[in-house]
Design a protein around this motif. Structure first.
Motif, PDB file in Angstrom:
ATOM      1  N   LYS A  79      61.273 -72.306 -34.586  1.00 20.80           N
ATOM      2  CA  LYS A  79      61.808 -71.059 -35.117  1.00 20.80           C
ATOM      3  C   LYS A  79      60.760 -70.332 -35.953  1.00 20.80           C
ATOM      4  N   LEU A  82      57.973 -68.718 -33.906  1.00 21.32           N
ATOM      5  CA  LEU A  82      58.394 -67.511 -33.210  1.00 21.32           C
ATOM      6  C   LEU A  82      58.696 -66.362 -34.161  1.00 21.32           C
ATOM      7  N   PRO A  99      57.259 -74.520 -23.725  1.00 21.04           N
ATOM      8  CA  PRO A  99      57.813 -73.494 -22.847  1.00 21.04           C
ATOM      9  C   PRO A  99      58.481 -72.348 -23.617  1.00 21.04           C
ATOM     10  N   LYS A 100      58.805 -72.593 -24.901  1.00 17.27           N
ATOM     11  CA  LYS A 100      59.338 -71.497 -25.716  1.00 17.27           C
ATOM     12  C   LYS A 100      58.211 -70.780 -26.452  1.00 17.27           C
ATOM     13  N   LEU A 101      57.218 -71.559 -26.929  1.00 19.67           N
ATOM     14  CA  LEU A 101      56.184 -70.985 -27.790  1.00 19.67           C
ATOM     15  C   LEU A 101      55.154 -70.171 -27.018  1.00 19.67           C
ATOM     16  N   PRO A 103      55.077 -68.456 -24.046  1.00 14.21           N
ATOM     17  CA  PRO A 103      55.349 -67.097 -23.559  1.00 14.21           C
ATOM     18  C   PRO A 103      55.424 -66.057 -24.681  1.00 14.21           C
ATOM     19  N   SER A 104      55.661 -66.492 -25.909  1.00 12.62           N
ATOM     20  CA  SER A 104      55.757 -65.536 -27.009  1.00 12.62           C
ATOM     21  C   SER A 104      54.390 -64.993 -27.397  1.00 12.62           C
ATOM     22  N   ASN A 412      68.739 -74.318 -20.551  1.00  9.93           N
ATOM     23  CA  ASN A 412      68.893 -74.768 -21.937  1.00  9.93           C
ATOM     24  C   ASN A 412      70.142 -74.211 -22.610  1.00  9.93           C
ATOM     25  N   LYS A 413      70.385 -72.915 -22.377  1.00  7.12           N
ATOM     26  CA  LYS A 413      71.511 -72.241 -23.021  1.00  7.12           C
ATOM     27  C   LYS A 413      72.825 -72.907 -22.599  1.00  7.12           C
TER      28      LYS A 413
ATOM     29  N   TYR B  42      68.866 -61.973 -25.415  1.00  4.86           N
ATOM     30  CA  TYR B  42      67.844 -62.903 -25.877  1.00  4.86           C
ATOM     31  C   TYR B  42      67.372 -63.829 -24.774  1.00  4.86           C
ATOM     32  N   GLU B  44      64.703 -67.619 -24.433  1.00  4.03           N
ATOM     33  CA  GLU B  44      64.400 -68.827 -25.196  1.00  4.03           C
ATOM     34  C   GLU B  44      63.522 -68.540 -26.411  1.00  4.03           C
ATOM     35  N   TYR B  45      62.689 -67.494 -26.316  1.00  6.46           N
ATOM     36  CA  TYR B  45      61.684 -67.290 -27.348  1.00  6.46           C
ATOM     37  C   TYR B  45      61.697 -65.896 -27.957  1.00  6.46           C
ATOM     38  N   LEU B 262      67.430 -70.880 -31.431  1.00  2.00           N
ATOM     39  CA  LEU B 262      66.982 -69.492 -31.397  1.00  2.00           C
ATOM     40  C   LEU B 262      67.878 -68.590 -30.582  1.00  2.00           C
TER      41      LEU B 262
END
Lengths: 425, 295
Positions: A79, A82, A99-101, A103-104, A412-413, B42, B44-45, B262
């Motif tokens: 968190k 991001l 995989p979350k970090l 692409p940001s 994931n969601k 939203y 994932e990121y 998130l």
């Protein structure tokens, strides 16, 4: 530092020797140009696992760098990266968060050419095989699948080896179930035992969905209910199936509790509320140090592995970035590696860590040999006596037995929602 | 005639400015942002500015068809209401009795103050510690079980003492009874003793005095205490998590999990719904009494 019996040398003495050799080695290796003027304090974001006063003290002795630890939970690390990428200079995070970090665009690739020991980083990270060539299970977000970026500012993982690494690996381990052998009284050898009605009301698992689901998948497979093509990336139907089995077990009263904090897992186990549960290795050590019998039980289906490493946020530049590289190089230069190995984790660069461990320690922790003398933790607590062997055996046996890695799934969601439904059932 | 001082007099209204600033900056603005974000999309990121109702649809998915039994949201609210109701009922009874004793049975002011301060002792330490300290007491091998076994009341340890609805309500009552005591005690102190004497002289029994005189006059305190307890318990996830062994659902826990993953717009949408429901409860309660008139 070569001693057959660790207890023959006092701990203080050993640290002194260690300090002397490493300080000499480090000054010789890299001239600390950045620290000559005024001391730099690096803001280090990570979980409490890798943060210790001893590391900080040793770092200052060796390099003159200071650390300011920002200790938060695994999810909180993600968190922060991001949402507040300028609130730290260096982040210690897990591969499954990548995989979350990535692409940001908030983390930069680490230049492997600036990492002295890069070529010695264990092949588990770079090639997905153990040092002796045994293939490691790659289900989930295995580090070798997300190791490289296309460029230093890339937002995509590279398929081939490049100059830029997503994370410089630091610490990793193979996780399994923890048990109280004194309260169970029979051998345990399968993940399926977690849902065995024999342990009704005495089992626990963790309430961190992304890790809990992996343990659940290991159990479901061990029970023979289903074989996943990839446990680390389930389809909606597979998530439904997994959660259905766990919901039924929960409704039948199988679980005494779920835990989110590592201390909770220690309390559950030490108090005897729970006799079998998902657990992390330092928790086992903590239960043992309370004088309770606790085993990190190797299971025939294999381990669930995790790995963490260092990344640079995009906001760290210039002198601070140089200091970060200096810190990472120091981290891999052996002293910390030995410190981690002595806690039952593994260090990313094995040859350097070996230099800082006694033969007996190395034999016990890494080669699965019986201890010749007492085995001590870095804080001096006794973890094993002469003749004892490490649960699960050698590095090759444990890391070679990895079946899957902590993961972030495409669904994931949906998974988090289904997990919440199980908790609410 | 006494001159009325109103804060709406131009000269004095500036006194409200500091608090107004704090109120707007730390309450109104975040609340509006939460409302706005609840309509965003939203991944994932990242969160993406948008105007979609998807987050709300997602919350109520499957809630009106009942094909898989009750949906997650309804189940969770039922569980949350359950904890809320029992905590409210028990803290109200306890709080009322304690306040009644303090106000009407203790005649000396120093003793009243001393006893009142004793009620606050649990608040001298953090609420996590107050919760965790129940665990060695109620556990399978805890003090209560060991005592019960040693005096022969039970043979096997009782399991429902810990990590159950019982332990959750127990901890919540322990944490929040003071929130009931304070406003009720305050209301009771303001009751004119002569009113009670008049009731007594007219032949009312003690029970009748409580029902017909004290309770009606304590209503503002009861309502304020109830608002404190209900709003706190509706949003709780820590107590229900720790004392329930993370196995019992609460809406706060769902929001917490979504935040950790998130899924901020989802968490925002859940928060907005929780807020609306809590406001609704408070409106219903204040229908019984006009707090502003009574204060």
């Amino acid at each position: 530092m070569k001693s057959k019996n660790l207890s023959a040398i006092s701990r203080r003495k050993m640290l002194q020797i260690g300090a002397g050799t490493s300080a000499a080695a480090i000054t010789a290796l890299y001239a600390p140009s950045v620290i000559s003027s005024d001391p730099i304090t690096l803001r280090y974001l990570g979980t409490a696992v890798s943060m210790g006063d001893e590391v900080q003290k040793k770092l200052f002795e060796d390099t003159g760098l200071k650390l300011k630890f920002i200790a938060v939970t695994t999810d909180e690390v993600t968190k922060r990266v991001l949402t507040q990428p300028n609130s730290f200079d260096l982040v210690d995070t897990e591969y499954f968060s990548l995989p979350k970090l990535v692409p940001s665009g908030n983390i930069l690739g680490m230049d492997t050419k600036r990492i002295k020991e890069w070529d010695n980083v264990t092949s588990i990270f770079t090639k997905g095989v153990t040092p002796s060539g045994k293939k490691v299970g790659l289900q989930g977000t295995a580090p070798s699948k997300v190791m490289y970026l296309e460029g230093s500012t890339g937002k995509k993982f590279a398929n081939d080896v490049t100059q830029y690494a997503t994370l410089i690996p630091t610490i990793y381990n193979a996780d399994t179930l923890g048990i109280r052998p004194d309260l169970i009284g029979r051998p345990i050898n399968s993940w399926a035992e977690l849902l065995n009605p024999e342990f009704k009301g005495k089992a626990a698992t963790l309430n961190i969905p992304s890790i809990g689901i992996m343990d659940a998948a290991m159990v479901v497979e061990a029970m023979g209910e289903y074989t996943y093509p990839d446990k680390g990336n389930m389809t909606k139907d597979e998530i439904d199936l997994t959660m259905k089995i766990f919901t039924e077990a929960k409704k039948a009263g199988q679980f005494r509790a779920f835990w989110t904090d590592f201390n909770e897992s220690v309390n559950l186990m030490a108090s005897g509320e729970v006799v079998i549960q998902s657990m992390w290795s330092p928790a086992i050590t903590a239960v043992k140090s309370q004088g309770k019998d606790c085993v990190y039980q190797p299971l025939k289906e294999g381990y669930r592995a995790w790995a963490a490493g260092f990344a640079l946020p995009k906001t760290t530049k210039g002198k601070t970035a140089d200091a970060v590289y200096e810190f990472v190089n120091w981290y891999l230069s052996g002293w910390v590696g030995a410190y981690l190995n002595r806690q039952g984790y593994y260090s990313a660069v094995l040859p350097t860590a070996k230099k800082y461990m006694s033969e007996d320690e190395w034999g016990f922790w890494m080669e699965g040999k019986a201890a010749k003398g007492d085995i001590l933790s870095p804080t001096g607590a006794k973890l094993a006596s002469a003749g004892e062997k490490r649960d699960g055996g050698s590095y090759e046996d444990r890391m070679g037995g990895v079946a899957c890695w902590n993961a972030t799934m495409d669904e994931n969601k949906y998974m988090v929602r289904k997990w919440n439904e199980m908790v609410a059932s | 005639m006494k001159k009325q001082i109103s804060i709406f007099q131009p000269k004095l209204s500036w006194l409200a400015i500091p608090f107004a600033i704090i109120f707007i900056a730390y309450f109104v603005v975040p609340l509006i942002l939460t409302l706005i974000v609840s309509f965003w999309d939203y991944t994932e990121y990242s969160i993406i500015p948008d105007f979609i109702f998807g987050n709300y649809f997602y919350i109520f998915q499957g809630c009106f068809t009942l094909e898989d039994g009750l949906c997650l949201t309804f189940k969770t609210y039922i569980s949350t209401f359950f904890f809320c109701f029992f905590t409210w009922l028990i803290t109200l009874l306890l709080g009322f009795c304690v306040a009644y004793f303090l106000a009407f049975y203790v005649n000396s002011l120093p003793i009243q103050i001393t006893l009142f301060l004793i009620c606050t002792i649990p608040f001298w330490t953090s609420n996590v510690i107050r919760m965790v300290s129940w665990i060695p007491l109620l556990g399978r091998n805890g003090l209560v079980n060991e005592t019960l076994i040693s005096i022969g009341i039970i043979q096997e340890p009782v399991e429902w003492l810990l990590y159950s609805s019982f332990s959750v309500v127990l901890a919540l009552v322990h944490l929040y009874t003071l929130f009931m005591i304070v406003p009720i005690f305050n209301s009771m102190l303001r009751i004119d003793k002569e009113v009670i004497e008049a009731a007594y002289d007219s032949g009312a029994s003690q029970f009748q005095i409580i029902i017909n005189v004290i309770i009606p006059l304590c209503k503002p305190g009861i309502i304020i205490g109830s608002i404190f307890v209900i709003t706190v318990v509706m949003g709780d996830f820590l107590t229900i998590g720790i004392m329930g062994g993370q196995q019992l659902a609460s809406i706060g826990k769902i929001i917490n999990t979504e935040m950790n993953y998130l899924q901020l717009p989802g968490a925002a949408a859940n928060s907005v719904i929780l807020l609306l429901i809590t406001i609704f409860i408070i409106i219903v309660m204040t229908k019984f009494i006009d707090i502003r008139k009574e204060l």
